[in-house]
Each structure stands twice: as C-alpha cells, then as structure tokens.
Design an enzyme around this catalytic site. Structure first.
Site, PDB file in Angstrom:
ATOM      1  N   ASP A  24       0.824  -1.201   0.000  1.00  0.00           N
ATOM      2  CA  ASP A  24       0.000   0.000   0.000  1.00  0.00           C
ATOM      3  C   ASP A  24       0.866   1.263   0.000  1.00  0.00           C
ATOM      4  O   ASP A  24       1.918   1.301   0.641  1.00  0.00           O
ATOM      5  CB  ASP A  24      -0.904  -0.008   1.237  1.00  0.00           C
ATOM      6  CG  ASP A  24      -1.980   1.055   1.179  1.00  0.00           C
ATOM      7  OD1 ASP A  24      -2.276   1.554   0.073  1.00  0.00           O
ATOM      8  OD2 ASP A  24      -2.519   1.399   2.245  1.00  0.00           O
TER       9      ASP A  24
ATOM     10  N   LEU B  95      11.471 -20.446  -4.653  1.00  0.00           N
ATOM     11  CA  LEU B  95      10.507 -19.525  -4.051  1.00  0.00           C
ATOM     12  C   LEU B  95       9.261 -19.497  -4.920  1.00  0.00           C
ATOM     13  O   LEU B  95       9.382 -19.469  -6.150  1.00  0.00           O
ATOM     14  CB  LEU B  95      11.105 -18.112  -3.951  1.00  0.00           C
ATOM     15  CG  LEU B  95      10.139 -16.965  -3.605  1.00  0.00           C
ATOM     16  CD1 LEU B  95       9.642 -17.094  -2.170  1.00  0.00           C
ATOM     17  CD2 LEU B  95      10.806 -15.606  -3.820  1.00  0.00           C
TER      18      LEU B  95
ATOM     19  N   HIS C  59       3.400   3.897  -8.704  1.00  0.00           N
ATOM     20  CA  HIS C  59       3.277   2.480  -9.069  1.00  0.00           C
ATOM     21  C   HIS C  59       4.579   1.972  -9.697  1.00  0.00           C
ATOM     22  O   HIS C  59       5.028   0.856  -9.422  1.00  0.00           O
ATOM     23  CB  HIS C  59       2.122   2.287 -10.045  1.00  0.00           C
ATOM     24  CG  HIS C  59       0.780   2.596  -9.445  1.00  0.00           C
ATOM     25  ND1 HIS C  59       0.354   2.040  -8.259  1.00  0.00           N
ATOM     26  CD2 HIS C  59      -0.231   3.414  -9.856  1.00  0.00           C
ATOM     27  CE1 HIS C  59      -0.862   2.493  -7.969  1.00  0.00           C
ATOM     28  NE2 HIS C  59      -1.234   3.328  -8.916  1.00  0.00           N
TER      29      HIS C  59
END
Length: 224
Positions: free
Chosen positions: A12, A122, A29
């Site tokens: 966020d 991962l 962004h």
C-alpha cells in the site's frame, strides 16, 4: 526461534508516494517495482518458500480507468522483463484471483505460470483481481457440489491457496491498519505488521527487521 515459510504483503502507498514525490500516482506504481525486486531478493536470501503480493484487488476496479490501464501495462512490462530471470533463479509464479483481463494479459499470465511451474526456490503468489470474500463464496459453491463432509480441511481444498501454507506474516505498508479483503481465511493466525512507510520506501532493512522480530515472537495458537 520461529520458522518462516510464507510472507504475505499488502503493498500500500504507491499512489500517495507518487503524488508526494512526482505529482503522479502512476509514478508511484512504477517506483514500487523496485521494492518488489528488493523483497524478492531478500526472500530468497532468507530461504522463504512463499511470498504473496497483493497487486490488484476486486475493489481496485473503482479506480480511474487511466490508472488501471497504466497498472496493467506496467505489469506486462515487468513480467516480460523479469520472467526469464525469475525462471533462472528457480522461482515459481502463481496467480491467485480471477484472470479477467485483456486476452493479451491473460495469455501472458498463463505463459509465465507454465514457464515457471516446476521451480522450487521460491513461489510468488501474485494476487490479481483478488478479493477474499469472493474467494470464500466461490469455494463454498464448489464445496457444496462436492457433497463432502464440512470441515476445515475439506473446505480449504476449494480455496485458491489450497496447496499453499497459510502466511506466517502479513505486512501492510502505507500507515493503514486494515486487511482490505485480503486472505481473510488464511491469515487467522498470521503475525501482522503494519508499517508507516509507503511501499516504494519499504526496503530490505525494513523487511529483515520484521523477519527478525517474527522469529523472536512466542506463538501460542490458542495455547499458553
């Protein structure tokens, strides 16, 4: 010392960072991708097996169309640039959420998943067009058709995270203390860390500080 297997992050603050520094939400962004890169690298170093990133929620469709288009274009560029490198690092990409995007983006997401599906170092779960309430409702509809006995084990097999262990940690950046319809079933016993920093400012030192703190927490799971 607690074993850390799965970290989930609500990334966020991108838009607010962009307005503050560049007078553009989109700039935030783009800047946030650097934090994504850093956290992926640190997750590998810390031998974390699952990293779930909340990238776009079912509620984010309410944002201006111009911003949504920019986000998806940025995602396409990121995947095209990074997928080969992720594959070489033995990193798997899985999408959770509903692939209800342009045919071009949908095909790219499937291609990336297929390319990396055998990787074991991962697993990055990218939450796109994801909302936990929708996930739970859809899971219940599928479960009801199965006519299986209702219990936690049977029900969670119909969640989009059915083969993924629940998060040990949930991190939310951006100085906001709410869950925003993210993994509501899965985080029942996650340790939650709310960070004041906006996502583009969140760095490896912040991440490792949280990891260190988590490892020292006494986790009771209802016990004493």
């Amino acid at each position: 010392m607690n074993h850390l297997n799965h970290v989930a992050i609500i990334m966020d603050g991108n838009g607010r960072w962009g307005l503050k520094h560049k007078n553009s939400r989109n700039a935030g962004h783009k800047a946030g991708l650097k934090s994504v890169d850093a956290i992926i690298r640190e997750s590998v170093k810390n031998k974390i097996k699952y990293l779930t990133l909340f990238a776009f929620s079912t509620e984010n469709w309410k944002r201006p169309k111009k911003e949504i288009n920019y986000l998806f274009n940025l995602l396409e560029i990121f995947l095209k640039d990074k997928i080969n490198a992720l594959n070489k690092q033995n990193i798997k990409l899985k999408i959770i959420g509903i692939k209800n995007f342009s045919s071009r983006l949908n095909k790219l997401l499937v291609k990336c998943e297929n390319k990396t599906k055998k990787n074991k170092q991962l697993q990055i779960n990218l939450a796109l067009n994801y909302g936990s309430k929708s996930e739970l409702l859809n899971a219940f509809k599928k479960f009801r058709k199965s006519k299986k006995k209702l219990n936690e084990e049977n029900f969670q097999n119909y969640l989009q995270t059915k083969d993924i262990p629940d998060p040990d940690i949930l991190i939310r950046t951006g100085n906001t203390q709410r869950l925003s319809n993210f993994l509501l079933w899965q985080i029942a016993y996650s340790e939650i860390f709310f960070e004041k920093k906006l996502w583009p400012d969140f760095n490896k030192k912040d991440y490792n500080r949280i990891i260190k703190k988590f490892k020292s927490i006494k986790r009771n799971f209802g016990n004493v």
